[in-house]
Design a protein around this motif. Structure first.
Motif, mmCIF file in Angstrom:
data_model
loop_
_atom_site.group_PDB
_atom_site.id
_atom_site.type_symbol
_atom_site.label_atom_id
_atom_site.label_comp_id
_atom_site.label_asym_id
_atom_site.label_seq_id
_atom_site.Cartn_x
_atom_site.Cartn_y
_atom_site.Cartn_z
ATOM 1 N N THR A 83 7.299 4.686 -3.759
ATOM 2 C CA THR A 83 8.504 5.259 -4.068
ATOM 3 C C THR A 83 9.386 4.713 -3.081
ATOM 4 O O THR A 83 9.345 4.217 -2.000
ATOM 5 N N GLU A 84 10.935 5.033 -3.616
ATOM 6 C CA GLU A 84 12.084 4.803 -2.567
ATOM 7 C C GLU A 84 11.741 5.716 -1.115
ATOM 8 O O GLU A 84 12.170 5.167 -0.026
ATOM 9 N N GLU A 85 11.292 7.041 -1.511
ATOM 10 C CA GLU A 85 11.136 7.807 -0.257
ATOM 11 C C GLU A 85 9.758 7.322 0.585
ATOM 12 O O GLU A 85 9.826 7.193 1.869
ATOM 13 N N GLY A 86 8.956 6.892 0.072
ATOM 14 C CA GLY A 86 7.838 6.095 0.689
ATOM 15 C C GLY A 86 8.238 4.838 1.520
ATOM 16 O O GLY A 86 7.636 4.835 2.732
ATOM 17 N N ILE A 87 9.054 4.077 0.997
ATOM 18 C CA ILE A 87 9.559 2.933 1.843
ATOM 19 C C ILE A 87 10.236 3.252 2.769
ATOM 20 O O ILE A 87 10.213 2.858 4.111
ATOM 21 N N GLN A 88 11.018 4.419 2.567
ATOM 22 C CA GLN A 88 11.975 4.917 3.883
ATOM 23 C C GLN A 88 10.845 5.272 5.038
ATOM 24 O O GLN A 88 11.330 5.206 6.129
ATOM 25 N N ARG A 89 9.880 6.084 4.644
ATOM 26 C CA ARG A 89 9.001 6.598 5.545
ATOM 27 C C ARG A 89 8.247 5.337 6.439
ATOM 28 O O ARG A 89 7.848 5.567 7.614
ATOM 29 N N LEU A 90 8.150 4.121 5.730
ATOM 30 C CA LEU A 90 7.435 2.966 6.220
ATOM 31 C C LEU A 90 8.347 2.486 7.321
ATOM 32 O O LEU A 90 7.723 2.295 8.334
ATOM 33 N N THR A 91 9.635 2.428 7.319
ATOM 34 C CA THR A 91 10.560 2.071 8.293
ATOM 35 C C THR A 91 10.449 3.040 9.656
ATOM 36 O O THR A 91 11.127 2.573 10.807
ATOM 37 N N GLU A 92 10.085 4.080 9.429
ATOM 38 C CA GLU A 92 9.866 4.972 10.528
ATOM 39 C C GLU A 92 8.314 4.998 11.360
ATOM 40 O O GLU A 92 8.282 5.601 12.033
ATOM 41 N N GLN A 93 7.517 4.102 10.552
ATOM 42 C CA GLN A 93 6.113 3.871 11.366
ATOM 43 C C GLN A 93 6.069 3.061 12.360
ATOM 44 O O GLN A 93 6.904 2.002 12.467
ATOM 45 N N THR A 94 5.662 3.235 13.368
ATOM 46 C CA THR A 94 5.738 2.463 14.695
ATOM 47 C C THR A 94 5.020 0.869 14.394
ATOM 48 O O THR A 94 5.743 0.049 14.923
ATOM 49 N N PRO A 95 3.936 0.612 13.763
ATOM 50 C CA PRO A 95 3.770 -0.465 13.564
ATOM 51 C C PRO A 95 4.800 -1.423 12.788
ATOM 52 O O PRO A 95 5.100 -2.741 13.186
ATOM 53 N N PHE A 96 5.776 -0.919 12.114
ATOM 54 C CA PHE A 96 6.728 -1.339 11.394
ATOM 55 C C PHE A 96 7.973 -1.692 12.341
ATOM 56 O O PHE A 96 8.487 -2.858 12.224
#
Length: 675
Positions: free
Chosen positions: A488-501
């Motif tokens: 989801t769009e919310e999930g993609i936003q959460r990905l940007t907050e992940q350290t590896p990303f």
């Protein structure tokens, strides 16, 4: 005893009044630097006064023979009947008679003492105070006042003298905001500990004529434990001899302890100065008995390196092989140190008593340093008993304390057993508090606790357990990972907050190379977000493998690199736990545990862990299992749990009636105010 205490109080108050002379020239926190060494010196002076003339005459005779005064010490001590002597022509009365040369004469008087007595005065750094008093015109006044007090043993017994030393230290410590309890232990507590120590040996063993036993305290303070133990053994058997040994870190306490032992006819050289952990002054000695009240909750950071080195390099050949407690509390280090000084059972074994707070009973989980130390002691069948003492019993703390009795010579009935004694209600309230000490043990309380220990029977205040009752296995209970995944769009936003990303557009390189790496990383981030954006859909995956297969296919089709860390980050951002989803498995087909659902259970050693699992866990979470490789063994002693007394709640009717009565009373008071 009441006459003794009256005499003790009078003498203490008189000596304390001398400190008032120092007001203005000394800070209150410095009074002890003058009063304590003068008290010791005056005691030595009074003890030697009856034989002073004979010693001087014998000394003149020895000098006429051309003998070295140091070599003549044994001859002179035979005259005094003590383990020390003084060859100076001065004493407190003659010192007072020559005020013009008082400082030099006092120093000469101190030099006239035999070696062990001089060592005591040296540890007070007394010469510095003599010069300071002389400069302030106070030296004569202080000497004159001390000359007026008679501290001869015929007027002040050794027991009273010990009380005087300890009370002075307590008062000086209070004035300087120091911890008085670090220096000494209430005498009635010591008496109880000595009772418990000798309890198993009183019949026959300690009553033999000419028996010689040794006793050691690694944190001996002013020597109270050593003195009480000696007095008690003499009560049991006046033909017995107790040789006492000790070590103390505080210079003033060490000097007082050594003086006390010297005055009692003990070999004062057996009292050592320094840290028992890093500079063991009795490294090769073993003892019949040991007593100690080490400081509660005191960190051992200053000696951490030396202790850790011994632990790693020597293991069980050293003192700390079983483990190390946390740096914030060194209590269990003292116990291990004492155990290292136990005689072997073939040599008769040893018994020790040590005071702890509650922390050593239960602090530290399975296979922690504290737990491993408890395990080592209990599995070796050394822990005989633990006695819970009343609170507010010590001068520097109101907390609950416990006496541990540890021995490697249990009598047959006690083998494999540990006795817990609840003595928290055995006390009387003091008429006047001393610091935090508001409670004391009466002789009846000491006798009752000693009786309970000696009888070794179950009762209201006594519980007996098998050693294994205090052991447990800490099992790790796992549950399967089940994920529900949706992009989801919310999930993609959460990905940007992940350290590896976020790490993709960072670089440790400098200059152009670093800038290039950062630019490439940003481009990769944009490609990942764009590719994942194309997967936004209403579709929900309950099979992680199916989702990963599709994810890899899409990234491959778009030519975007999908590393393991980014794959994991996407799962974390887009997945959530769902009990209805399929179980996740690793590449080998093994069920993958969910770290967030991981739990731990402590299973008693006497119980089979799988039986426990079936009874306590499986009915609630049928899919759980035990990770056998993570099972740990621990030991703890939940003392209060075993003596917990359930008190039923009051009936609701009674509470309601009380509330109504209070409401009526409040309304009446409000009515009076209104009028």
């Amino acid at each position: 005893m009441s006459d003794q205490l009256t005499n003790f109080s009078e003498k203490t108050n008189f000596i304390w009044s001398i400190a008032e002379i120092l007001r203005g020239d000394y800070k209150q926190s410095e009074y002890g630097k003058v009063v304590l060494p003068f008290t010791v010196l005056r005691r030595l002076d009074c003890v030697l006064s009856p034989t002073k003339a004979q010693v001087l005459a014998k000394m003149e005779e020895i000098q006429g023979m051309g003998l070295d005064p140091e070599q003549a010490e044994p001859v002179l001590t035979s005259v005094t009947g003590e383990r020390f002597c003084n060859t100076s022509p001065f004493d407190f009365q003659t010192l007072k008679a020559e005020p013009d040369n008082l400082a030099d004469n006092l120093k000469a008087y101190i030099r006239g003492f035999s070696r062990e007595a001089r060592d005591i005065i040296d540890y007070f750094n007394f010469h510095v105070q003599i010069d300071r008093l002389e400069e302030a015109d106070l030296l004569y006044l202080v000497v004159e006042r001390f000359a007026a007090i008679d501290l001869h043993p015929d007027r002040v017994s050794n027991l009273e003298m010990g009380y005087i030393f300890e009370e002075l230290i307590r008062r000086f410590s209070e004035q300087s905001n120091e911890t008085a309890g670090e220096h000494f232990t209430p005498r009635e507590v010591i008496r109880l500990m000595v009772n418990l120590l000798f309890n198993e040996d009183e019949v026959g063993e300690l009553n033999r004529k000419g028996i010689i036993r040794t006793l050691y305290d690694p944190a001996c303070g002013t020597g109270g434990m050593l003195s009480v133990a000696e007095e008690y053994l003499k009560e049991l058997n006046d033909q017995a001899q107790l040789k006492v040994f000790g070590q103390e870190l505080n210079a003033e306490s060490y000097a007082i302890c050594k003086a006390d032992m010297l005055l009692k006819g003990q070999d004062a050289s057996r009292i050592k100065f320094g840290n028992s952990f890093t500079h063991d002054g009795l490294v090769h000695e073993k003892f019949d008995y040991m007593l100690s009240n080490p400081p509660f909750g005191v960190e051992w950071k200053k000696v951490q390196r030396a202790i850790e080195d011994e632990h790693k390099q020597q293991g069980y050949n050293g003192r700390f092989g079983a483990g190390l407690p946390r740096v914030s509390d060194g209590s269990l280090l003292f116990l291990q140190h004492m155990i290292s000084k136990m005689k072997s059972p073939e040599e008769g074994g040893s018994r020790l008593a040590i005071v702890f707070n509650g922390s050593p009973l239960f602090t530290g989980g399975a296979e922690s340093g504290e737990s491993n130390i408890r395990r080592w002691i209990i599995e070796n069948d050394w822990l005989e008993a633990i006695v819970a003492l009343p609170d507010q019993l010590f001068y520097n703390t109101g907390i609950s304390t416990y006496v541990w009795i540890v021995t490697n010579r249990k009598r047959p009935a006690r083998k494999g057993k540990i006795q817990l004694i609840n003595g928290v209600k055995f006390f009387q309230t003091m008429r006047k508090s001393l610091g935090n000490k508001r409670h004391e043990l009466g002789q009846d309380h000491i006798d009752e606790i000693s009786r309970i220990h000696g009888e070794f029977r179950e009762g209201k205040y006594s519980k007996i357990f098998d050693n294994a009752d205090f052991g447990y296995r800490r099992i790790t209970v796992e549950r399967p990972l089940r994920l529900r995944i949706q992009v989801t769009e919310e999930g993609i936003q959460r990905l940007t907050e992940q350290t590896p990303f976020q790490n993709l557009d960072k670089s440790r390189k400098k200059g152009a190379a670093g800038e290039k790496e950062i630019a490439e990383g940003k481009a990769q981030q944009e490609a990942i977000l764009k590719t994942l954006g194309g997967m936004v859909t209403e579709k929900v995956y309950t099979d992680r493998d199916a989702f990963l297969k599709e994810l890899k296919g899409v990234f491959k089709e778009q030519g975007v690199k999908l590393t393991a860390s980014i794959q994991k980050a996407i799962l974390a951002a887009c997945g959530e736990r769902d009990e209805t989803a399929q179980v996740c498995k690793d590449s080998k087909g093994n069920i993958e545990p969910d770290p967030d659902l991981r739990d731990y259970e402590n299973v008693p050693l006497k119980e089979e862990i799988h039986d426990y699992m079936e009874r306590e866990v499986k009915p609630h979470v049928p899919d759980a299992w035990i990770d056998e490789e993570k099972t740990k063994v621990g030991y703890e002693i939940p003392f209060t749990r075993h003596f917990y007394e359930y008190k039923p709640l009051r009936p609701l009717e009674e509470i309601d009636a009380e509330i109504q009565a209070l409401e009526k009373e409040i309304l009446g008071m409000l009515g009076e105010i209104a009028q």
